[in-house]
Design an enzyme around this catalytic site. Sequence first.
Site, PDB file in Angstrom:
ATOM      1  N   CYS A  22       8.020  21.303 -11.090  1.00  8.87           N
ATOM      2  CA  CYS A  22       6.956  21.776 -11.987  1.00  8.87           C
ATOM      3  C   CYS A  22       5.843  22.529 -11.240  1.00  8.87           C
ATOM      4  O   CYS A  22       4.926  23.046 -11.876  1.00  8.87           O
ATOM      5  CB  CYS A  22       6.368  20.601 -12.780  1.00  8.87           C
ATOM      6  SG  CYS A  22       5.338  19.524 -11.790  1.00  8.87           S
ATOM      7  N   HIS A  28       0.824  -1.222   0.000  1.00  8.06           N
ATOM      8  CA  HIS A  28       0.000   0.000   0.000  1.00  8.06           C
ATOM      9  C   HIS A  28       0.852   1.263   0.000  1.00  8.06           C
ATOM     10  O   HIS A  28       0.352   2.351   0.286  1.00  8.06           O
ATOM     11  CB  HIS A  28      -0.945   0.012   1.220  1.00  8.06           C
ATOM     12  CG  HIS A  28      -2.061  -0.985   1.099  1.00  8.06           C
ATOM     13  ND1 HIS A  28      -2.821  -1.411   2.177  1.00  8.06           N
ATOM     14  CD2 HIS A  28      -2.553  -1.649   0.029  1.00  8.06           C
ATOM     15  CE1 HIS A  28      -3.718  -2.290   1.762  1.00  8.06           C
ATOM     16  NE2 HIS A  28      -3.579  -2.460   0.469  1.00  8.06           N
TER      17      HIS A  28
HETATM   18  C1  BJW Z   1      -3.093  -6.550  16.750  1.00  7.25           C
HETATM   19  C2  BJW Z   1      -2.605  -5.710  17.697  1.00  7.25           C
HETATM   20  C3  BJW Z   1      -1.413  -6.237  18.302  1.00  7.25           C
HETATM   21  C4  BJW Z   1      -4.334  -4.648  17.004  1.00  7.25           C
HETATM   22  N1  BJW Z   1      -0.942  -7.432  17.874  1.00  7.25           N
HETATM   23  N2  BJW Z   1      -2.732  -7.678  16.317  1.00  7.25           N
HETATM   24  C5  BJW Z   1     -16.536  -4.140  -2.105  1.00  7.25           C
HETATM   25  C6  BJW Z   1     -17.308  -3.041  -1.753  1.00  7.25           C
HETATM   26  C7  BJW Z   1     -16.733  -1.769  -1.680  1.00  7.25           C
HETATM   27  C8  BJW Z   1     -15.406  -1.571  -1.961  1.00  7.25           C
HETATM   28  C9  BJW Z   1     -14.657  -2.680  -2.297  1.00  7.25           C
HETATM   29  C10 BJW Z   1     -15.208  -3.932  -2.378  1.00  7.25           C
HETATM   30  N3  BJW Z   1     -14.223  -4.802  -2.745  1.00  7.25           N
HETATM   31  C11 BJW Z   1     -13.080  -4.112  -2.876  1.00  7.25           C
HETATM   32  C12 BJW Z   1     -13.333  -2.837  -2.619  1.00  7.25           C
HETATM   33  C13 BJW Z   1     -12.387  -1.757  -2.632  1.00  7.25           C
HETATM   34  C14 BJW Z   1     -11.546  -1.532  -1.414  1.00  7.25           C
HETATM   35  C15 BJW Z   1     -11.918  -2.412  -0.212  1.00  7.25           C
HETATM   36  O1  BJW Z   1     -11.375  -3.474   0.006  1.00  7.25           O
HETATM   37  N4  BJW Z   1     -12.805  -1.957   0.632  1.00  7.25           N
HETATM   38  C16 BJW Z   1     -13.254  -2.736   1.788  1.00  7.25           C
HETATM   39  C17 BJW Z   1     -13.108  -1.901   3.062  1.00  7.25           C
HETATM   40  C18 BJW Z   1     -14.658  -3.192   1.513  1.00  7.25           C
HETATM   41  N5  BJW Z   1     -10.181  -1.804  -1.830  1.00  7.25           N
HETATM   42  C19 BJW Z   1      -9.533  -0.931  -2.571  1.00  7.25           C
HETATM   43  O2  BJW Z   1     -10.036   0.115  -2.938  1.00  7.25           O
HETATM   44  C20 BJW Z   1      -8.138  -1.319  -2.995  1.00  7.25           C
HETATM   45  N6  BJW Z   1      -8.037  -1.217  -4.424  1.00  7.25           N
HETATM   46  C21 BJW Z   1      -8.690  -2.035  -5.227  1.00  7.25           C
HETATM   47  O3  BJW Z   1      -9.307  -2.984  -4.813  1.00  7.25           O
HETATM   48  O4  BJW Z   1      -8.625  -1.685  -6.551  1.00  7.25           O
HETATM   49  C22 BJW Z   1      -9.592  -2.284  -7.440  1.00  7.25           C
HETATM   50  C23 BJW Z   1     -11.006  -1.838  -7.046  1.00  7.25           C
HETATM   51  C24 BJW Z   1     -11.291  -0.533  -6.742  1.00  7.25           C
HETATM   52  C25 BJW Z   1     -12.596  -0.147  -6.377  1.00  7.25           C
HETATM   53  C26 BJW Z   1     -13.628  -1.086  -6.298  1.00  7.25           C
HETATM   54  C27 BJW Z   1     -13.326  -2.422  -6.576  1.00  7.25           C
HETATM   55  C28 BJW Z   1     -12.022  -2.796  -6.967  1.00  7.25           C
HETATM   56  C29 BJW Z   1      -7.133  -0.379  -2.371  1.00  7.25           C
HETATM   57  C30 BJW Z   1      -7.086  -0.510  -0.892  1.00  7.25           C
HETATM   58  C31 BJW Z   1      -6.123   0.508  -0.305  1.00  7.25           C
HETATM   59  C32 BJW Z   1      -6.182   0.549   1.193  1.00  7.25           C
HETATM   60  N7  BJW Z   1      -5.558   1.732   1.654  1.00  7.25           N
HETATM   61  C33 BJW Z   1      -5.362   1.919   3.081  1.00  7.25           C
HETATM   62  C34 BJW Z   1      -4.702   3.295   3.313  1.00  7.25           C
HETATM   63  C35 BJW Z   1      -3.220   3.237   2.887  1.00  7.25           C
HETATM   64  C36 BJW Z   1      -2.547   4.541   3.048  1.00  7.25           C
HETATM   65  C37 BJW Z   1      -2.489   5.032   4.475  1.00  7.25           C
HETATM   66  O5  BJW Z   1      -2.111   4.302   5.415  1.00  7.25           O
HETATM   67  O6  BJW Z   1      -2.827   6.165   4.672  1.00  7.25           O
HETATM   68  O7  BJW Z   1      -4.526   0.880   3.606  1.00  7.25           O
HETATM   69  S1  BJW Z   1      -6.863   1.762   4.042  1.00  7.25           S
HETATM   70  C38 BJW Z   1      -6.127   0.912   5.404  1.00  7.25           C
HETATM   71  O8  BJW Z   1      -6.619  -0.448   5.492  1.00  7.25           O
HETATM   72  C39 BJW Z   1      -4.627   0.797   5.047  1.00  7.25           C
HETATM   73  C40 BJW Z   1      -4.314  -0.577   5.539  1.00  7.25           C
HETATM   74  O9  BJW Z   1      -3.136  -1.044   4.909  1.00  7.25           O
HETATM   75  C41 BJW Z   1      -5.556  -1.351   5.189  1.00  7.25           C
HETATM   76  C42 BJW Z   1      -5.715  -2.637   5.978  1.00  7.25           C
HETATM   77  O10 BJW Z   1      -5.842  -2.367   7.330  1.00  7.25           O
HETATM   78  P1  BJW Z   1      -5.178  -3.339   8.400  1.00  7.25           P
HETATM   79  O11 BJW Z   1      -3.708  -3.308   8.267  1.00  7.25           O
HETATM   80  O12 BJW Z   1      -5.816  -4.654   8.331  1.00  7.25           O
HETATM   81  O13 BJW Z   1      -5.499  -2.559   9.771  1.00  7.25           O
HETATM   82  P2  BJW Z   1      -6.827  -2.638  10.682  1.00  7.25           P
HETATM   83  O14 BJW Z   1      -6.786  -1.469  11.568  1.00  7.25           O
HETATM   84  O15 BJW Z   1      -8.014  -2.861   9.867  1.00  7.25           O
HETATM   85  O16 BJW Z   1      -6.627  -3.964  11.540  1.00  7.25           O
HETATM   86  C43 BJW Z   1      -5.656  -4.063  12.569  1.00  7.25           C
HETATM   87  C44 BJW Z   1      -5.694  -5.469  13.113  1.00  7.25           C
HETATM   88  O17 BJW Z   1      -4.652  -5.606  14.042  1.00  7.25           O
HETATM   89  C45 BJW Z   1      -7.002  -5.836  13.838  1.00  7.25           C
HETATM   90  O18 BJW Z   1      -7.436  -7.120  13.409  1.00  7.25           O
HETATM   91  C46 BJW Z   1      -6.591  -5.889  15.308  1.00  7.25           C
HETATM   92  O19 BJW Z   1      -7.324  -6.860  16.047  1.00  7.25           O
HETATM   93  C47 BJW Z   1      -5.147  -6.259  15.207  1.00  7.25           C
HETATM   94  N8  BJW Z   1      -4.287  -5.809  16.283  1.00  7.25           N
HETATM   95  N9  BJW Z   1      -3.317  -4.592  17.866  1.00  7.25           N
HETATM   96  C48 BJW Z   1      -1.609  -8.120  16.911  1.00  7.25           C
HETATM   97  N10 BJW Z   1      -0.774  -5.562  19.267  1.00  7.25           N
END
Ligand code: BJW
Length: 252
Positions: free
Chosen positions: A151, A119
């Site tokens: 730019c 990401h």
């Molecule tokens: C611990 C702990 C400890 C806590 N020890 N564990 C269907 C409907 C609507 C939309 C979509 C869909 N299907 C796909 C999409 C599109 C969308 C998507 O998936 N949305 C869903 C939410 C539904 N995906 C996208 O848009 C992606 N692109 C794509 O699919 O392109 C094609 C497409 C586009 C549009 C439509 C369809 C297809 C791109 C996704 C980009 C995500 N970007 C972000 C921001 C990055 C930049 C930034 O940081 O500013 O990435 S969002 C955010 O979520 C970030 C993360 O990398 C990502 C995942 O989060 P993560 O890492 O899992 O964190 P948390 O907070 O969710 O979880 C933390 C976990 O840790 C928890 O489980 C805790 O329990 C645990 N934890 N402490 C161990 N100490």
Amino acid sequence: MGEIPKALREKVHKGLKLLVITGAGISAESGVPTFRGEDGLWKRYRAEDLATPWAFERDPKLVWEWYNWRREIIAKAEPNAGHRAIAEMEALFPNFFLITQNVDGLHRRAGNHKLMEIHGNLWLVRCTREGAVWENHEVPLKEIPPRCGRCGALLRPHVVWFGESLDPENLRLAYQLLKGCEVLLVVGTSGVVQPVASFPWEAKRHGAYVVEVNIEPTPITRISDLFLKGKASEILPVFLNELKDCLLSRSN
Ligand code: BJW
């Protein structure tokens, strides 16, 4: 954590192809806020206002203020024992690769080299006109929103926002790794953001043994062969020691 199950032990004995996927949870104990959950960023901010190309088009200043704030937090953060355990895994297993969803750069700072920041990275900026990418470690930013020195166009963080495609070359490599890995270790991700959320299913389909580390169950837990409940910084060093014991017992 109990002893490593026999099926996993046998894979380690054979020389493990290990793929690790991490999410925000691994950096939580370094003081970096996660996205979801009680204290998560999306409790206080709306993803649509801050982490989409449309939000940036509408209000680049607001988006950059948010990123500037996160850069300030991350600049002060240090890799924790969980990051360090994963860096040690890279040194231990020749067939190792790490895919992180995190943009904080803490895995690199912990010593991982074989990694993909799928990401993006919060310390890289991209010119919105020319697409050039370079490092920017200015904290706080002097100018918000920052502009390209060449730019004059707006710069944006080199990260992947909702609705944007992931780098196709990264995706190609990721699917190749998911197909070939024997063990997939998934750490600290809620498993809801696509396409990474589907990666464990892909690895499982190709026969991988899935280990999950999280403080609570996620959608991935139901296909995990081993669920290690707890904080990554506590579980991973113990898990690493178990892997080392397996390797030692192989050579004896
Ligand atoms: C611990 C702990 C400890 C806590 N020890 N564990 C269907 C409907 C609507 C939309 C979509 C869909 N299907 C796909 C999409 C599109 C969308 C998507 O998936 N949305 C869903 C939410 C539904 N995906 C996208 O848009 C992606 N692109 C794509 O699919 O392109 C094609 C497409 C586009 C549009 C439509 C369809 C297809 C791109 C996704 C980009 C995500 N970007 C972000 C921001 C990055 C930049 C930034 O940081 O500013 O990435 S969002 C955010 O979520 C970030 C993360 O990398 C990502 C995942 O989060 P993560 O890492 O899992 O964190 P948390 O907070 O969710 O979880 C933390 C976990 O840790 C928890 O489980 C805790 O329990 C645990 N934890 N402490 C161990 N100490």
